[in-house]
Design a protein around this motif. Structure first.
Motif, mmCIF file in Angstrom:
data_model
loop_
_atom_site.group_PDB
_atom_site.id
_atom_site.type_symbol
_atom_site.label_atom_id
_atom_site.label_comp_id
_atom_site.label_asym_id
_atom_site.label_seq_id
_atom_site.Cartn_x
_atom_site.Cartn_y
_atom_site.Cartn_z
ATOM 1 N N ALA A 139 0.818 -1.209 0.000
ATOM 2 C CA ALA A 139 0.000 0.000 0.000
ATOM 3 C C ALA A 139 0.845 1.249 0.000
ATOM 4 O O ALA A 139 0.437 2.287 -0.495
ATOM 5 N N PHE A 140 2.058 1.164 0.544
ATOM 6 C CA PHE A 140 2.903 2.338 0.696
ATOM 7 C C PHE A 140 4.169 2.232 -0.132
ATOM 8 O O PHE A 140 5.121 2.936 0.050
ATOM 9 N N ALA B 22 0.081 6.018 4.225
ATOM 10 C CA ALA B 22 -1.086 5.226 3.841
ATOM 11 C C ALA B 22 -1.878 4.949 5.107
ATOM 12 O O ALA B 22 -1.328 4.502 6.118
ATOM 13 N N PHE C 169 -6.859 1.154 1.579
ATOM 14 C CA PHE C 169 -5.990 2.157 2.158
ATOM 15 C C PHE C 169 -6.320 3.514 1.545
ATOM 16 O O PHE C 169 -6.877 3.597 0.450
ATOM 17 N N TRP C 170 -5.952 4.561 2.261
ATOM 18 C CA TRP C 170 -6.069 5.921 1.736
ATOM 19 C C TRP C 170 -4.669 6.518 1.737
ATOM 20 O O TRP C 170 -4.079 6.753 2.791
ATOM 21 N N ARG C 171 -4.159 6.728 0.529
ATOM 22 C CA ARG C 171 -2.799 7.234 0.384
ATOM 23 C C ARG C 171 -2.782 8.763 0.395
ATOM 24 O O ARG C 171 -3.623 9.394 -0.240
ATOM 25 N N ALA D 296 -6.522 9.772 7.067
ATOM 26 C CA ALA D 296 -5.646 10.358 6.052
ATOM 27 C C ALA D 296 -5.655 11.880 6.138
ATOM 28 O O ALA D 296 -4.608 12.529 6.062
ATOM 29 N N ALA E 230 -0.542 12.028 -0.575
ATOM 30 C CA ALA E 230 0.599 12.502 -1.350
ATOM 31 C C ALA E 230 0.514 14.013 -1.519
ATOM 32 O O ALA E 230 -0.577 14.590 -1.526
ATOM 33 N N GLN F 216 4.613 10.687 -1.982
ATOM 34 C CA GLN F 216 3.699 9.948 -1.110
ATOM 35 C C GLN F 216 4.266 9.926 0.298
ATOM 36 O O GLN F 216 5.415 9.556 0.524
#
Length: 460
Positions: free
Chosen positions: A293-294, A371, A409-411, A378, A413, A368
């Motif tokens: 995810a990250f 995550a 997941f919520w990334r 987030a 960036a 980024q």
């Protein structure tokens, strides 16, 4: 939770709910699975603080933090011990670390704000008070604003609290009286103080407040309220710095990103800078889902491709940045490579041009930074990151939903970078013990949801 002060105050005491209150209970975030040594040191530090043995409390609290460095409760208790010893610089660092690790206890917030105020950093104190205002008792919040250099705002908060309560407490009234004094309204300060202070002591109270009302006496006011003696403080020991103890998921993410570096170096154009990376961490395979995810996106070998600005991609996909988060479509992949001759010409020009110091205007890369398990986390994470890294305040945040191995997941960036500035920003973030990697807008990380849900917001 009240603390007496050196100004000779009798009951009711003029205080905030800080320091010894922190030592009086196991703070949120202290896990029951901590190593025995950390638990023992934490308990010893609590006991020492209750007895007023600040130096002994510091020794034990530092041992607890060293044994379990990412426990926010241990960090907060260490901050309380530093505060009790009058070491405001060290206290601010420890309380700030606790907040960065997720401690949202109002006492930790107030303690951090007080420490910053004592250091003359009123703006930083007000910023964190604003962020957590909804969870702080108005009686404490108003006085904290007044001490941080915004007495009129403090009066407003406290006056509304008095009007909104069925029966105002002595603490609330006296905090309002002191806020009036700091705002220069001595008539109202006297009237409000007279509600609880005996008539034969009222003049002495006003005199004591007057001696500390000058703006340059910010440290004396905090020290007097907490009943501590300020000390020359070189700061928290370097061995306890949070940057020395990155989270496990950060190690996993860094190792996963570093594993892609050889491919990226091989596929990059001749003019593109290549960042050398250390060998992967041994423990990097602990959590594969978080790593994915990250992790940094796999590079697509396109040596002749031209960078496409984020703004152009956004325009093509119909993305617009506004003040509130909105659901957006993911940007389209990069267009077909330009003719070889044009690309070669660009590379020759880049090789002979002067070094680019700031390439943010290129707007081709994102950084980024984390995550999270939910959109709310987030957004909260972005707020923490902006406070930790002021360089991010001039960049838009892009929050993208991704699904990896069935887990969402919520990334988070930051947009608006060129290749060099993105790598530079990541270097700053990594030096603080956090995970980070840069990627081109044309090559986003894998795992984005098929329907292209993307959340973007502008935070200036």
């Amino acid at each position: 939770m009240d603390r007496s002060t050196k100004t000779g105050f009798t009951a009711p005491r003029l205080t905030l709910a800080v320091t010894t209150a922190l030592a009086g209970l196991a703070l949120a975030g202290c896990t029951t699975s901590a190593a025995p040594r950390a638990d023992l040191s934490f308990a010893d530090a609590q006991t020492a603080l209750k007895k007023g043995q600040a130096e002994r409390a510091i020794t034990h609290a530092e041992a607890a933090v060293l044994a379990e460095p990412r426990n926010p409760g241990y960090r907060a208790l260490l901050g309380a011990a530093y505060m009790e010893a009058g070491r405001f610089q060290s206290a601010a660092t420890s309380f700030g670390d606790a907040l960065d690790l997720g401690d949202e206890d109002s006492r930790t917030v107030l303690s951090f704000a007080l420490a910053k105020t004592a250091l003359g950093e009123g703006k930083a104190a007000v910023s964190v008070l604003d962020e957590y205002a909804r969870v702080i008792d108005p009686a404490d919040l108003g006085l904290a604003y007044a001490l941080a250099g915004q007495p009129e705002r403090g009066v407003h908060v406290l006056l509304n609290a008095v009007r909104g309560s069925e029966e105002a407490t002595p603490k609330l009234r006296q905090n309002l009286a002191y806020a009036y004094a700091l705002a220069g309204n001595w008539r109202m300060a006297r009237v409000m103080a007279a509600e609880d202070v005996p008539a034969d002591k009222l003049d002495a109270r006003m005199t004591e407040w007057a001696t500390m009302s000058a703006p340059e006496h910010f440290q004396q006011r905090v020290a007097a309220m907490l009943d501590v003696t300020p000390r020359i403080d070189s700061g928290q020991p370097q061995r306890l710095a949070l940057a020395n103890f990155p989270a496990q998921e950060v190690l996993v993410a860094q190792a996963a990103a570093q594993a892609e570096v050889p491919q990226l170096a091989e596929a990059a154009p001749a003019s593109a800078p290549v960042v050398e990376a250390p060998a992967p961490q041994p423990a990097a395979k602990a959590k594969q889902t978080v790593a994915q995810a990250f992790s940094e996106p796999a590079a697509t070998p396109q040596p002749e491709a031209r960078p496409t600005p984020v703004a152009a991609l956004a325009e093509a996909a119909g993305i617009r940045y506004i003040s509130e988060p909105v659901v957006q479509q993911l940007p389209a992949r990069s267009p077909a490579a330009a003719p070889r001759a044009a690309a070669s010409s660009q590379r020759r020009m880049a090789a002979t041009a002067a070094p680019v110091v700031n390439d943010k205007a290129a707007n081709t890369h994102l950084v980024q930074l984390g995550a999270y398990d939910s959109k709310v986390e987030a957004e909260r994470g972005w707020t923490v990151l902006k406070r930790k890294f002021p360089q991010l305040k001039d960049h838009d945040v892009v929050i993208t939903e991704a699904v990896v191995n069935g887990r969402t997941f919520w990334r988070v960036a930051a947009a608006g970078f060129g290749a060099m500035s993105a790598r530079g920003m990541c270097g700053t973030v990594k030096s603080a013990g956090r995970g980070c990697f840069a990627y081109a807008a044309t090559n986003p990380p894998a795992g984005a949801v098929d329907r292209g849900v993307r959340m973007a917001s502008r935070s200036r």
